[in-house]
Design a protein around this motif. Structure first.
Motif, PDB file in Angstrom:
ATOM      1  N   ALA B  43       1.094  -1.421  -0.115  1.00  0.00           N
ATOM      2  CA  ALA B  43       0.020  -0.043   0.173  1.00  0.00           C
ATOM      3  C   ALA B  43       0.898   1.351   0.067  1.00  0.00           C
ATOM      4  O   ALA B  43       0.463   2.324  -0.521  1.00  0.00           O
ATOM      5  CB  ALA B  43      -0.981  -0.056   1.267  1.00  0.00           C
ATOM      6  N   TYR B  45       3.221   2.076  -1.642  1.00  0.00           N
ATOM      7  CA  TYR B  45       3.608   2.280  -3.161  1.00  0.00           C
ATOM      8  C   TYR B  45       2.320   2.956  -3.955  1.00  0.00           C
ATOM      9  O   TYR B  45       2.481   3.238  -5.115  1.00  0.00           O
ATOM     10  CB  TYR B  45       4.006   1.176  -3.751  1.00  0.00           C
ATOM     11  CG  TYR B  45       5.534   0.781  -3.317  1.00  0.00           C
ATOM     12  CD1 TYR B  45       6.810   1.563  -3.487  1.00  0.00           C
ATOM     13  CD2 TYR B  45       5.836  -0.124  -2.477  1.00  0.00           C
ATOM     14  CE1 TYR B  45       7.931   1.185  -3.306  1.00  0.00           C
ATOM     15  CE2 TYR B  45       6.952  -0.312  -1.923  1.00  0.00           C
ATOM     16  CZ  TYR B  45       8.168   0.249  -2.200  1.00  0.00           C
ATOM     17  OH  TYR B  45       9.488   0.038  -2.101  1.00  0.00           O
ATOM     18  N   GLY B  46       1.216   2.771  -3.045  1.00  0.00           N
ATOM     19  CA  GLY B  46      -0.044   3.208  -3.871  1.00  0.00           C
ATOM     20  C   GLY B  46      -0.621   2.227  -4.841  1.00  0.00           C
ATOM     21  O   GLY B  46      -1.248   2.673  -5.659  1.00  0.00           O
ATOM     22  N   VAL B  47      -0.521   1.211  -4.644  1.00  0.00           N
ATOM     23  CA  VAL B  47      -0.607  -0.097  -5.547  1.00  0.00           C
ATOM     24  C   VAL B  47      -1.992  -0.923  -5.261  1.00  0.00           C
ATOM     25  O   VAL B  47      -2.190  -1.008  -4.007  1.00  0.00           O
ATOM     26  CB  VAL B  47       0.285  -1.009  -5.710  1.00  0.00           C
ATOM     27  CG1 VAL B  47      -0.138  -2.364  -6.607  1.00  0.00           C
ATOM     28  CG2 VAL B  47       1.390  -0.551  -6.508  1.00  0.00           C
ATOM     29  N   MET B  48      -3.028  -0.742  -6.230  1.00  0.00           N
ATOM     30  CA  MET B  48      -4.361  -1.397  -5.821  1.00  0.00           C
ATOM     31  C   MET B  48      -4.278  -2.889  -6.434  1.00  0.00           C
ATOM     32  O   MET B  48      -5.165  -3.605  -6.030  1.00  0.00           O
ATOM     33  CB  MET B  48      -5.659  -0.448  -6.282  1.00  0.00           C
ATOM     34  CG  MET B  48      -5.850   0.670  -5.204  1.00  0.00           C
ATOM     35  SD  MET B  48      -7.327   1.161  -5.384  1.00  0.00           S
ATOM     36  CE  MET B  48      -7.299   2.040  -6.917  1.00  0.00           C
ATOM     37  N   SER B  49      -3.599  -2.862  -7.321  1.00  0.00           N
ATOM     38  CA  SER B  49      -3.791  -4.406  -8.399  1.00  0.00           C
ATOM     39  C   SER B  49      -2.388  -4.780  -8.064  1.00  0.00           C
ATOM     40  O   SER B  49      -1.408  -4.063  -8.693  1.00  0.00           O
ATOM     41  CB  SER B  49      -4.434  -4.261  -9.329  1.00  0.00           C
ATOM     42  OG  SER B  49      -4.092  -2.931 -10.038  1.00  0.00           O
TER      43      SER B  49
END
Lengths: 332, 77
Positions: B43, B45-49
Motif C-alpha cells: 500500500a 507504493y499506492g498500488v491497488m492491483s
C-alpha cells in the motif's frame, strides 16, 4: 420449444451433458437411479458442467473487467455520496475481482483517496458476494428468478450495509498507514490483444485457485444428494425449523471457499427440502465473510469498525435467509 | 539496482519476478530482486492491483505481468 428455452436447457443446464453422463453411467454397469450410480452421475455431471461454465464465464467477464481497473473504479466513485453513490459502488463491485483476497488493496486504495467509508464498504460487500459468473451458475443450477433475486438482495445488503457503516462515523477507525498511503493513479488503456491475454490469464489463475474447492463442493453435494437421509437434513435444517438460517450462517461465516464450490452443496440441500433462504444464507456467509479475510481486514481497520462490518453483513444475511424462506413458494 | 515485486505470492508475482530477473540478466545489469508480500508495504507504493513492479523505489507497473521485453524497455536508460 422456444429459443430461450432451448438455450436455457442445453447451454446453461446442459441437458445433453446430463444425458451423456447417464449413458456413461449405464455403460459401466451402474444404475443411475441407484445410490452409487446417482452419486457418480451427480459428481461427473456437476464437475464437468461447472468447469465448462466457469471457463467460459470467467473469460467473458474478465474482458468486461479489463475496462474497469481499480483505478478507474476509484475515479468513477470519487467525489460522490448518498444512496445512488452506494448503489453505483455496489454495481461496480459485481464486475470486479472474484476473490476477497484482492479486497484489501482496494480498501487501502479507496480510503487513501478519501472515498467515504459508506461507498468503500458498499463496494467491498458486493464484490465477493455478487458477481456475474455466480449469477449465471445460479441460473444454470436453479432458475433465473432465483438468480436475479440473489443479485437483487446481494446488492441491497451492499447498499444498506455500506450506508449503515457510513452513518456510524467511524472514519477514524481505520489504521493510520491506510489513510497516509500514497494515491497512485494510472490511466492506461489496454489493446484488444491485451484484454484477451488478460482474460485468458484470469481463467487459468482462477481455475488454478478454485478447482479443489469445486471438487470438494461437488463431492459433498453428491454425498448429501444420495447418502444423507432427508429426515436427518430436515431435522437439522428443515423449513419448519426457525434455527435453520442462523445455523447455516454460523457454519458458513468462517468457511473460506469460492461461491463456485458452494453451489453444488446448495443444489443438493435444496433437493433435500432445505429452505431456499437457508441455502442462500449459507452461500452468502461462505463467500462474503471468511476467517482469512477477517484476519486481513483486522490489520487495516480497528476493532469497532471490524465488529460493525461483521454485524451488518451477518445481520443482512440472516434477514435475507428468513425473507427467502418465507417467500420460497414464489421461486420454486 | 533493486527491483521489487509487489504481491502476496501469487503465481503472477512469481512470473513477473522471473521476467524481471531475465530482463536484468540479459542487459548485464546487476539487479537484486526483492519480493514484497506485506500489504502494508505494498500500500505504501499506492498500488491497488498486484503484481506491482518497482524499480529503484519508483513504481513502474501495476496489475499486469510484464514480459521480459517490456521490462527491458523500462530498465534501459
Amino acid at each position: 420449444m422456444s429459443i430461450f428455452g432451448w438455450i436455457n436447457d442445453q447451454l446453461l443446464r446442459m441437458q445433453w451433458l446430463a444425458d451423456a453422463v447417464t449413458e456413461g453411467v449405464l455403460a459401466v454397469g451402474l444404475d443411475p437411479a441407484s445410490r452409487i450410480g446417482g452419486s457418480v452421475h451427480f459428481f461427473v455431471y456437476d464437475v464437468i458442467k461447472i468447469f465448462i461454465l466457469l471457463s467460459v464465464l470467467i473469460f467473458l467477464i474478465s474482458v468486461v473487467q479489463s475496462y474497469f481497473p481499480p483505478e478507474r473504479t476509484r475515479r468513477i466513485l470519487g467525489g460522490r455520496s448518498g444512496i445512488w453513490a452506494n448503489t453505483l459502488a455496489a454495481l461496480l463491485g459485481t464486475i470486479t475481482p472474484f476473490c476477497s483476497c484482492s479486497s484489501i488493496p482496494l480498501f487501502i486504495g479507496f480510503t487513501a483517496a478519501r472515498l467515504p467509508l459508506a461507498i468503500t464498504f458498499s463496494f467491498l460487500i458486493s464484490s465477493p458476494l455478487v458477481d456475474l459468473a455466480s449469477v449465471i451458475l445460479l441460473a444454470s443450477i436453479f432458475n433465473w428468478s432465483i438468480a436475479l433475486a440473489y443479485v437483487f438482495v446481494g446488492l441491497v445488503v451492499a447498499v444498506v450495509g455500506g450506508t449503515l457503516i457510513g452513518r456510524a462515523g467511524m472514519e477514524d477507525q481505520v489504521a493510520d498507514f491506510v489513510r497516509n498511503a500514497p494515491v497512485h493513479d494510472t490511466d492506461e488503456t489496454m489493446m484488444w490483444r491485451e484484454r484477451l491475454r488478460y482474460a485468458r490469464d484470469q481463467v487459468l489463475e482462477i481455475m488454478h485457485r478454485v478447482w479443489l474447492y469445486v471438487l470438494i463442493g461437488v463431492g459433498i453435494g453428491a454425498a448429501i444428494h444420495n447418502w444423507v437421509p432427508e429426515a436427518v437434513i430436515g431435522s437439522l435444517l428443515g423449513q419448519d425449523k426457525w434455527w435453520s438460517v442462523p445455523v447455516a450462517t454460523v457454519i458458513g461465516v468462517p468457511m473460506y471457499a469460492d461461491i463456485f464450490g458452494t453451489l453444488p452443496i446448495a443444489e443438493a440441500l435444496i433437493g433435500k427440502g432445505v429452505g431456499l433462504g437457508t441455502v442462500l444464507a449459507f452461500m452468502m456467509a461462505v463467500t462474503a465473510l471468511s476467517l482469512p479475510s477477517i484476519i486481513m481486514l483486522k490489520r487495516v481497520v480497528k476493532l469497532p469498525l471490524l465488529a460493525l462490518f461483521l454485524t451488518v453483513v451477518t445481520g443482512g444475511i440472516l434477514g435475507i435467509g428468513f425473507l427467502f424462506n418465507a417467500l420460497t413458494h414464489w421461486f420454486i | 539496482m533493486i527491483i521489487k515485486i509487489l504481491g502476496s505470492g501469487c503465481k503472477k508475482c512469481v512470473t513477473l519476478g522471473n521476467n524481471a530477473k531475465a530482463a536484468a540478466e540479459a542487459m548485464g545489469k546487476d539487479a537484486e530482486i526483492v519480493k514484497v508480500t506485506d500489504f502494508a508495504q505494498i500500500a505504501g507504493y499506492g498500488v491497488m492491483s498486484t503484481p506491482g513492479l518497482v524499480i529503484d523505489e519508483k513504481l513502474a507497473a501495476s496489475g499486469k505481468v510484464l514480459s521480459v521485453a517490456e521490462i527491458s524497455a523500462l530498465l534501459s536508460p
